[in-house]
Write a protein that holds these residues in place. Structure first.
Motif, PDB file in Angstrom:
ATOM      1  N   ALA A  29       0.860  -1.188   0.000  1.00 57.13           N
ATOM      2  CA  ALA A  29       0.000   0.000   0.000  1.00 57.13           C
ATOM      3  C   ALA A  29       0.889   1.228   0.000  1.00 57.13           C
ATOM      4  O   ALA A  29       1.957   1.223   0.613  1.00 57.13           O
ATOM      5  N   LEU A  30       0.457   2.273  -0.693  1.00 47.93           N
ATOM      6  CA  LEU A  30       1.252   3.505  -0.743  1.00 47.93           C
ATOM      7  C   LEU A  30       0.321   4.710  -0.704  1.00 47.93           C
ATOM      8  O   LEU A  30      -0.769   4.687  -1.272  1.00 47.93           O
ATOM      9  N   ILE A  31       0.779   5.770  -0.010  1.00 46.39           N
ATOM     10  CA  ILE A  31       0.109   7.061  -0.110  1.00 46.39           C
ATOM     11  C   ILE A  31       0.241   7.522  -1.567  1.00 46.39           C
ATOM     12  O   ILE A  31       1.282   7.326  -2.186  1.00 46.39           O
ATOM     13  N   GLN A  32      -0.847   8.149  -2.112  1.00 52.35           N
ATOM     14  CA  GLN A  32      -0.815   8.488  -3.535  1.00 52.35           C
ATOM     15  C   GLN A  32       0.367   9.395  -3.880  1.00 52.35           C
ATOM     16  O   GLN A  32       0.976   9.238  -4.951  1.00 52.35           O
ATOM     17  N   ALA A  33       0.734  10.311  -2.980  1.00 51.63           N
ATOM     18  CA  ALA A  33       1.876  11.201  -3.248  1.00 51.63           C
ATOM     19  C   ALA A  33       3.181  10.399  -3.326  1.00 51.63           C
ATOM     20  O   ALA A  33       4.057  10.687  -4.145  1.00 51.63           O
ATOM     21  N   ASP A  34       3.311   9.370  -2.459  1.00 51.69           N
ATOM     22  CA  ASP A  34       4.518   8.526  -2.484  1.00 51.69           C
ATOM     23  C   ASP A  34       4.563   7.700  -3.770  1.00 51.69           C
ATOM     24  O   ASP A  34       5.637   7.416  -4.301  1.00 51.69           O
ATOM     25  N   GLN A  62      -8.125   3.994   0.399  1.00 54.71           N
ATOM     26  CA  GLN A  62      -8.595   4.152   1.771  1.00 54.71           C
ATOM     27  C   GLN A  62      -8.093   5.475   2.320  1.00 54.71           C
ATOM     28  O   GLN A  62      -6.945   5.856   2.067  1.00 54.71           O
ATOM     29  N   ASP A  63      -8.943   6.184   3.084  1.00 53.41           N
ATOM     30  CA  ASP A  63      -8.500   7.438   3.691  1.00 53.41           C
ATOM     31  C   ASP A  63      -7.560   7.124   4.837  1.00 53.41           C
ATOM     32  O   ASP A  63      -7.771   6.175   5.599  1.00 53.41           O
ATOM     33  N   THR A  64      -6.514   7.908   4.964  1.00 50.23           N
ATOM     34  CA  THR A  64      -5.560   7.688   6.040  1.00 50.23           C
ATOM     35  C   THR A  64      -4.966   9.042   6.411  1.00 50.23           C
ATOM     36  O   THR A  64      -5.394  10.086   5.916  1.00 50.23           O
ATOM     37  N   VAL A  65      -4.012   9.039   7.321  1.00 47.18           N
ATOM     38  CA  VAL A  65      -3.352  10.291   7.724  1.00 47.18           C
ATOM     39  C   VAL A  65      -1.857  10.096   7.516  1.00 47.18           C
ATOM     40  O   VAL A  65      -1.293   9.073   7.891  1.00 47.18           O
ATOM     41  N   ARG A  69      -1.581  15.000   7.908  1.00 49.97           N
ATOM     42  CA  ARG A  69      -2.619  15.451   6.977  1.00 49.97           C
ATOM     43  C   ARG A  69      -3.430  14.274   6.464  1.00 49.97           C
ATOM     44  O   ARG A  69      -2.949  13.150   6.443  1.00 49.97           O
ATOM     45  N   ARG A  70      -4.634  14.568   5.988  1.00 55.49           N
ATOM     46  CA  ARG A  70      -5.430  13.511   5.360  1.00 55.49           C
ATOM     47  C   ARG A  70      -4.776  13.101   4.054  1.00 55.49           C
ATOM     48  O   ARG A  70      -4.236  13.940   3.329  1.00 55.49           O
TER      49      ARG A  70
END
Lengths: 393, 393
Positions: A29-34, A62-65, A69-70
């Motif tokens: 899983a990855l944050i979209q910016a990453d 999935q929403d995360t922090v 930040r969100r």
């Protein structure tokens, strides 16, 4: 050059989808910016691809922090398929089922007879595979890839075990074909130590290293190499056979036909052989490791000697290829410092000083799961082809 | 990602020019149709680039015949610049001047004192460099790149010699900076065995191999590695130190501080030491090789023993990284089969049988020129940057 030619819009889009799937298959899983940083694609391009793949049912968001930040965490939908990893040892067979975010859903292991023909191991794999599907309720059609590791080198010229003397039970068998026939679907096969280094470099202790070695000390001894960021298999697939380094020209005769190979002094078999008179024939490697942790002097001594011999060989390996990290795995690695202290001491003594001082020498962070997780990684490489070709299932 | 982003016309054009220059720098001259095949570019794109580079004064086109038809042979204009290759040994310094089509225009060599400080070697390089420019009438401004090889590992972390004990004369010296200051222009530096494998893989015996090893048996012993088609230097630049493999834990003390390293039994220094009593202190390596060819029993025996020891080490190396070819270079390689027969015999004895049977073991095809040609190749890599940046001169 890819089909469609340089600059073709279709080829570029497919290549960018591949970058995104690659990153997610590797990281879970990855944050979209990453995801943008990792792939080198622009935020807008990533956003479009994530949107498309989500619409096709392949991704979930999935929403995360993140950093207070969100943020949006992107991962492959677990129900988009499962991958199967198979670890075939000389004394055991292990099969794991993992989802596309790398979570192991279930696993089965059985003991095998040392020296049993390949057909017995293959029958055991099939039994465990069927049992896993049935206990988890996963359909065969949901399996997007199967990877398997063998405790011997695979000759890349014919897909057969590359040395008659190292793994005689498998001679003349094309393991990928034989396992594929048994399971009724394509199976990718590699050497177990190669899968170990793949797993430890992808998820474990060797993450971030361009040059890494995984030393597996099991019934046999082998090494998996990552060089320049890529698995290195050698001209015919026999790279990493550290178990057959000549340590003593006049030493014990090895199963490979030479004398004084590392394997004659530094395997888990040797530990059991040496302890048989004092501790009996029924002692297992796990027993010996537990006894060493409990202070048993003979077990500590014998396991320590394995470390010392392995350390000399690892120093020679490092003088030749100078990796950034050596990850020690296999069943004896559970002995921790009982094995590693003498190993590091011998390593420092025989390595060129600047190599000795700069090379990290550590046990793996995935433990015995390294081989089966490596097999899952191998399976996910074919899964990627499947997902790129087929889209949603 | 390159500046300008994927698909940017400017970046694409620059990348394609680079492909064409790369192919010509590597091959010297190519039929225009082969240039397209080699680069993967379309015939039309190659034609445009060749037209532009010719107009800029970088390329020349000559009519020739290929497969019975008229064809255009494209090469870099020799007068577009010269490259300088420097080979620094422990007992010699050699400087060659080559044009951009790889033709050696002139060369100079001088003996150096074993153990002399780096400053003496550097002064000698400057003297030979100045003498070469003056004798050929080449302007300093025509030098587009300088490459140099040192007989020790370069630590990639600080550009200094990576092991105090292997090349003590150069400790604390940044060779690239010191040579650059002496010559008044940038100099790229690498280990001599790395340059040997670069040259043999580009123009010599190892051409076409993705995994190749160059074993240099000189005053010291080292190996240069090409793995997966790329030079492999290791995490800190110390890969290939085969001279410091432990062959005999209780053997002679080595200059590196360990005992029984390969170098204590398999260097040209050992040959001279062993022959000193029977053949005198003034014997040179060339003398010993000539005497061996003439049937001198002691010289044949001593050089053969070097081969036998080297063969054991090479077998261990091949069991670990399984290259397709081993190229033996350095001054002793001139002994030919006197060295190579015992080397191959030992190799076959200690290698895993399938590795022994499939690995080519040969002397280099560039002879003593391998190091200086490798240095020219290194120089041409900077030349490429120069040509791309500056265009015509």
């Amino acid at each position: 050059m890819p089909a469609g030619g340089v600059g073709s819009q279709g080829a570029l889009r497919a290549a960018n989808r591949r970058l995104v799937l690659d990153a997610l298959l590797e990281s879970g899983a990855l944050i979209q910016a990453d995801l943008a940083r990792r792939t080198g694609l622009s935020a807008a391009t990533v956003s479009t691809i994530v949107h498309d793949l989500t619409a096709e049912g392949l991704l979930r968001i999935q929403d995360t922090v993140s950093s207070g930040r969100r943020a949006r965490a992107v991962s492959l939908r677990p129900d988009a398929g499962v991958a199967v990893g198979i670890d075939i040892g000389r004394r055991h067979v292990r099969v794991v089922l993992a989802d596309l975010s790398h979570t192991v859903l279930a696993e089965e292991e059985s003991q095998a007879h040392l020296g049993a023909p390949a057909s017995e191991h293959i029958a055991l794999v099939r039994k465990l595979f069927d049992a896993l599907l049935s206990s988890t309720g996963v359909e065969r059609s949901a399996v997007v890839g199967v990877g398997a590791g063998l405790p011997g080198p695979i000759d890349v010229r014919d897909g057969q075990v590359g040395s008659a003397s190292i793994l005689p039970e498998w001679i003349g068998v094309n393991a990928a074909e034989a396992l594929g026939d048994a399971l009724g679907m394509p199976v990718s096969v590699d050497n177990d130590a190669n899968l170990g280094v793949l797993a430890e470099a992808t998820w474990g202790a060797a993450r971030g290293h361009r040059d890494a070695v995984y030393l597996k000390i099991g019934t046999g001894v082998g090494a998996g190499l990552i060089i320049g960021g890529e698995p290195h298999r050698g001209a015919i697939g026999l790279a990493g056979e550290i178990g057959h380094l000549t340590m003593d020209e006049n030493g014990q005769v090895c199963r490979c036909g030479n004398r004084g190979c590392l394997e004659t002094t530094a395997s888990s078999s040797i530990v059991l052989d040496l302890l048989a008179r004092s501790h009996g024939d029924d002692l297992t490697v796990a027993d010996a490791v537990a006894a060493a942790h409990g202070g048993d002097v003979a077990c500590r001594r014998v396991i320590g000697d394995v470390g010392r011999h392995a350390g000399v060989a690892v120093a020679n390996l490092c003088n030749l290829i100078n990796p950034g990290i050596i990850v020690v795995g296999g069943q004896l690695a559970a002995a921790g410092e009982v094995l590693m202290d003498p190993l590091r001491e011998a390593f420092a003594r025989y390595a060129i000083p600047s190599v000795g001082a700069s090379t990290q020498v550590t046990t793996g962070s995935l433990g015995r799961g390294a081989q089966s997780m490596g097999a899952v990684a191998l399976a996910l490489q074919s899964a990627e082809r499947h997902l790129l070709a087929g889209g949603s299932r």
